[in-house]
Design a protein around this motif. Structure first.
Motif, PDB file in Angstrom:
ATOM      1  N   LEU A   1     -48.125  14.876  10.571  1.00 27.08           N
ATOM      2  CA  LEU A   1     -47.602  13.704  10.001  1.00 27.08           C
ATOM      3  C   LEU A   1     -46.223  13.087  10.090  1.00 27.08           C
ATOM      4  CD1 LEU A   1     -50.179  13.714   7.124  1.00 27.08           C
ATOM      5  CD2 LEU A   1     -50.388  12.407   9.278  1.00 27.08           C
ATOM      6  N   LEU A   2     -45.391  13.973  10.505  1.00 23.50           N
ATOM      7  CA  LEU A   2     -44.089  13.573  10.603  1.00 23.50           C
ATOM      8  C   LEU A   2     -43.869  12.446  11.626  1.00 23.50           C
ATOM      9  CD1 LEU A   2     -41.763  16.734  10.314  1.00 23.50           C
ATOM     10  CD2 LEU A   2     -41.962  15.081   8.655  1.00 23.50           C
ATOM     11  N   PRO A   3     -42.981  11.342  11.488  1.00 24.59           N
ATOM     12  CA  PRO A   3     -43.088  10.630  12.197  1.00 24.59           C
ATOM     13  C   PRO A   3     -42.306  10.901  13.613  1.00 24.59           C
ATOM     14  CG  PRO A   3     -41.369  10.037  10.622  1.00 24.59           C
ATOM     15  CD  PRO A   3     -42.109  11.258  10.115  1.00 24.59           C
ATOM     16  N   ALA A   4     -42.502  10.132  14.970  1.00 25.89           N
ATOM     17  CA  ALA A   4     -41.825  10.656  16.154  1.00 25.89           C
ATOM     18  C   ALA A   4     -40.568  10.035  16.146  1.00 25.89           C
ATOM     19  CB  ALA A   4     -42.770   9.924  17.238  1.00 25.89           C
ATOM     20  N   ASN A   5     -40.117   9.118  15.351  1.00 24.19           N
ATOM     21  CA  ASN A   5     -38.818   8.584  15.609  1.00 24.19           C
ATOM     22  C   ASN A   5     -37.730   9.708  15.019  1.00 24.19           C
ATOM     23  OD1 ASN A   5     -36.671   6.910  15.375  1.00 24.19           O
ATOM     24  ND2 ASN A   5     -37.230   5.619  13.827  1.00 24.19           N
ATOM     25  N   PRO A   6     -36.850   9.916  15.959  1.00 24.79           N
ATOM     26  CA  PRO A   6     -36.177  11.031  15.377  1.00 24.79           C
ATOM     27  C   PRO A   6     -35.025  10.764  14.211  1.00 24.79           C
ATOM     28  CG  PRO A   6     -35.749  10.721  17.780  1.00 24.79           C
ATOM     29  CD  PRO A   6     -36.470   9.679  17.187  1.00 24.79           C
TER      30      PRO A   6
ATOM     31  N   LYS B   1     -34.551  11.976   8.437  1.00 23.43           N
ATOM     32  CA  LYS B   1     -34.274  11.718   6.845  1.00 23.43           C
ATOM     33  C   LYS B   1     -35.324  12.413   6.127  1.00 23.43           C
ATOM     34  CE  LYS B   1     -32.087   6.875   7.626  1.00 23.43           C
ATOM     35  NZ  LYS B   1     -32.484   5.881   7.423  1.00 23.43           N
ATOM     36  N   ILE B   2     -36.670  12.535   6.765  1.00 28.61           N
ATOM     37  CA  ILE B   2     -37.607  13.005   6.054  1.00 28.61           C
ATOM     38  C   ILE B   2     -37.408  14.582   5.734  1.00 28.61           C
ATOM     39  CG2 ILE B   2     -40.012  13.503   5.741  1.00 28.61           C
ATOM     40  CD1 ILE B   2     -40.387  10.875   6.935  1.00 28.61           C
ATOM     41  N   VAL B   3     -36.806  15.311   6.761  1.00 28.86           N
ATOM     42  CA  VAL B   3     -36.836  16.627   6.835  1.00 28.86           C
ATOM     43  C   VAL B   3     -35.648  17.155   5.815  1.00 28.86           C
ATOM     44  CG1 VAL B   3     -35.989  18.635   8.244  1.00 28.86           C
ATOM     45  CG2 VAL B   3     -37.993  17.041   9.060  1.00 28.86           C
ATOM     46  N   ASN B   4     -34.496  16.019   5.870  1.00 29.52           N
ATOM     47  CA  ASN B   4     -33.525  16.393   4.984  1.00 29.52           C
ATOM     48  C   ASN B   4     -33.702  16.336   3.737  1.00 29.52           C
ATOM     49  OD1 ASN B   4     -31.762  16.929   7.046  1.00 29.52           O
ATOM     50  ND2 ASN B   4     -30.747  15.009   7.236  1.00 29.52           N
ATOM     51  N   ILE B   5     -34.562  15.391   3.222  1.00 32.03           N
ATOM     52  CA  ILE B   5     -35.033  15.159   1.782  1.00 32.03           C
ATOM     53  C   ILE B   5     -35.929  16.406   1.418  1.00 32.03           C
ATOM     54  CG2 ILE B   5     -36.700  13.985   0.393  1.00 32.03           C
ATOM     55  CD1 ILE B   5     -35.678  11.295   2.029  1.00 32.03           C
TER      56      ILE B   5
ATOM     57  N   GLY C   1     -38.329  27.272   5.131  1.00 34.66           N
ATOM     58  CA  GLY C   1     -38.644  27.686   6.605  1.00 34.66           C
ATOM     59  C   GLY C   1     -39.331  26.760   7.110  1.00 34.66           C
ATOM     60  N   ILE C   2     -40.532  26.202   6.698  1.00 34.58           N
ATOM     61  CA  ILE C   2     -41.401  25.313   7.473  1.00 34.58           C
ATOM     62  C   ILE C   2     -40.543  24.048   7.964  1.00 34.58           C
ATOM     63  CG2 ILE C   2     -43.149  23.590   7.618  1.00 34.58           C
ATOM     64  CD1 ILE C   2     -44.449  25.606   5.585  1.00 34.58           C
ATOM     65  N   PHE C   3     -39.638  23.494   7.116  1.00 34.81           N
ATOM     66  CA  PHE C   3     -39.037  22.118   7.642  1.00 34.81           C
ATOM     67  C   PHE C   3     -37.700  22.446   8.077  1.00 34.81           C
ATOM     68  CE2 PHE C   3     -42.097  20.791   4.435  1.00 34.81           C
ATOM     69  CZ  PHE C   3     -42.849  19.752   5.322  1.00 34.81           C
ATOM     70  N   ALA C   4     -37.230  23.835   8.372  1.00 34.86           N
ATOM     71  CA  ALA C   4     -35.992  24.081   9.127  1.00 34.86           C
ATOM     72  C   ALA C   4     -36.581  23.665  10.758  1.00 34.86           C
ATOM     73  CB  ALA C   4     -35.667  25.492   9.235  1.00 34.86           C
ATOM     74  N   LEU C   5     -37.800  23.687  11.037  1.00 33.27           N
ATOM     75  CA  LEU C   5     -38.489  23.129  12.273  1.00 33.27           C
ATOM     76  C   LEU C   5     -37.609  24.305  13.421  1.00 33.27           C
ATOM     77  CD1 LEU C   5     -38.179  19.263  11.847  1.00 33.27           C
ATOM     78  CD2 LEU C   5     -40.180  21.053  11.589  1.00 33.27           C
ATOM     79  N   THR C   6     -37.725  25.625  13.150  1.00 37.62           N
ATOM     80  CA  THR C   6     -37.149  26.501  14.204  1.00 37.62           C
ATOM     81  C   THR C   6     -38.468  27.453  14.239  1.00 37.62           C
ATOM     82  OG1 THR C   6     -36.090  27.867  12.588  1.00 37.62           O
ATOM     83  CG2 THR C   6     -34.684  26.219  13.633  1.00 37.62           C
ATOM     84  N   PRO C   7     -38.447  27.762  15.513  1.00 40.33           N
ATOM     85  CA  PRO C   7     -39.414  29.098  15.503  1.00 40.33           C
ATOM     86  C   PRO C   7     -39.277  30.145  14.520  1.00 40.33           C
ATOM     87  CG  PRO C   7     -38.516  28.490  17.814  1.00 40.33           C
ATOM     88  CD  PRO C   7     -37.793  27.870  16.582  1.00 40.33           C
ATOM     89  N   HIS C   8     -38.131  30.544  14.235  1.00 38.89           N
ATOM     90  CA  HIS C   8     -37.773  31.674  13.161  1.00 38.89           C
ATOM     91  C   HIS C   8     -38.233  31.340  11.831  1.00 38.89           C
ATOM     92  CE1 HIS C   8     -36.003  34.277  15.902  1.00 38.89           C
ATOM     93  NE2 HIS C   8     -34.916  33.372  16.324  1.00 38.89           N
ATOM     94  N   GLY C   9     -38.168  29.919  11.536  1.00 38.89           N
ATOM     95  CA  GLY C   9     -38.215  29.444  10.295  1.00 38.89           C
ATOM     96  C   GLY C   9     -39.912  29.228  10.140  1.00 38.89           C
ATOM     97  N   LEU C  10     -40.696  29.171  11.052  1.00 33.86           N
ATOM     98  CA  LEU C  10     -42.006  28.809  11.192  1.00 33.86           C
ATOM     99  C   LEU C  10     -42.709  30.267  11.074  1.00 33.86           C
ATOM    100  CD1 LEU C  10     -42.605  25.926  13.735  1.00 33.86           C
ATOM    101  CD2 LEU C  10     -42.869  25.859  11.110  1.00 33.86           C
ATOM    102  N   SER C  11     -42.162  30.997  11.923  1.00 30.75           N
ATOM    103  CA  SER C  11     -42.697  32.632  11.896  1.00 30.75           C
ATOM    104  C   SER C  11     -42.496  33.307  10.278  1.00 30.75           C
ATOM    105  CB  SER C  11     -42.201  33.347  13.015  1.00 30.75           C
ATOM    106  OG  SER C  11     -41.184  33.517  12.806  1.00 30.75           O
TER     107      SER C  11
END
Length: 93
Positions: free
Chosen positions: A28-33, A38-42, A82-92
């Motif tokens: 559901l995160l927007p495609a606009n970078p 902003k949402i990820v930082n919050i 970890g999830i919202f770091a949006l990295t493979p290591h964070g997600l795993s």
């Protein structure tokens, strides 16, 4: 619930909450970078607040059930961080 039941419940809810974030929140995160950033930082800031708040409140508890509850809040903060770091290591992690 008895203390053992609270531990099991906290573990199950932690797994379900993490799955919900991965399955429903990330798509559901927007495609606009710019908006996405902003949402990820919050959400990262809220995760850090949850980690620190849960840990500090957990330190002051005398009841084992409350200690388990607040430590699971703090642990869920680590999972969302970890999830919202949006990295493979964070997600795993």
């Amino acid at each position: 619930a008895p203390t053992a039941g609270s531990v099991i419940l906290a573990g199950v809810l932690l797994k379900m909450g993490t799955y919900g974030f991965l399955r429903f929140s990330l798509p559901l995160l927007p495609a606009n970078p710019a908006m996405r950033g902003k949402i990820v930082n919050i959400l990262i800031a809220l995760s850090l607040i949850g980690i620190v708040y849960g840990a500090v409140v957990c330190l002051m508890q005398k009841d084992m059930k409350r200690l388990i509850a607040y430590s699971s809040v703090s642990h869920l903060g680590f999972c969302t961080l970890g999830i919202f770091a949006l990295t493979p290591h964070g997600l795993s992690g």
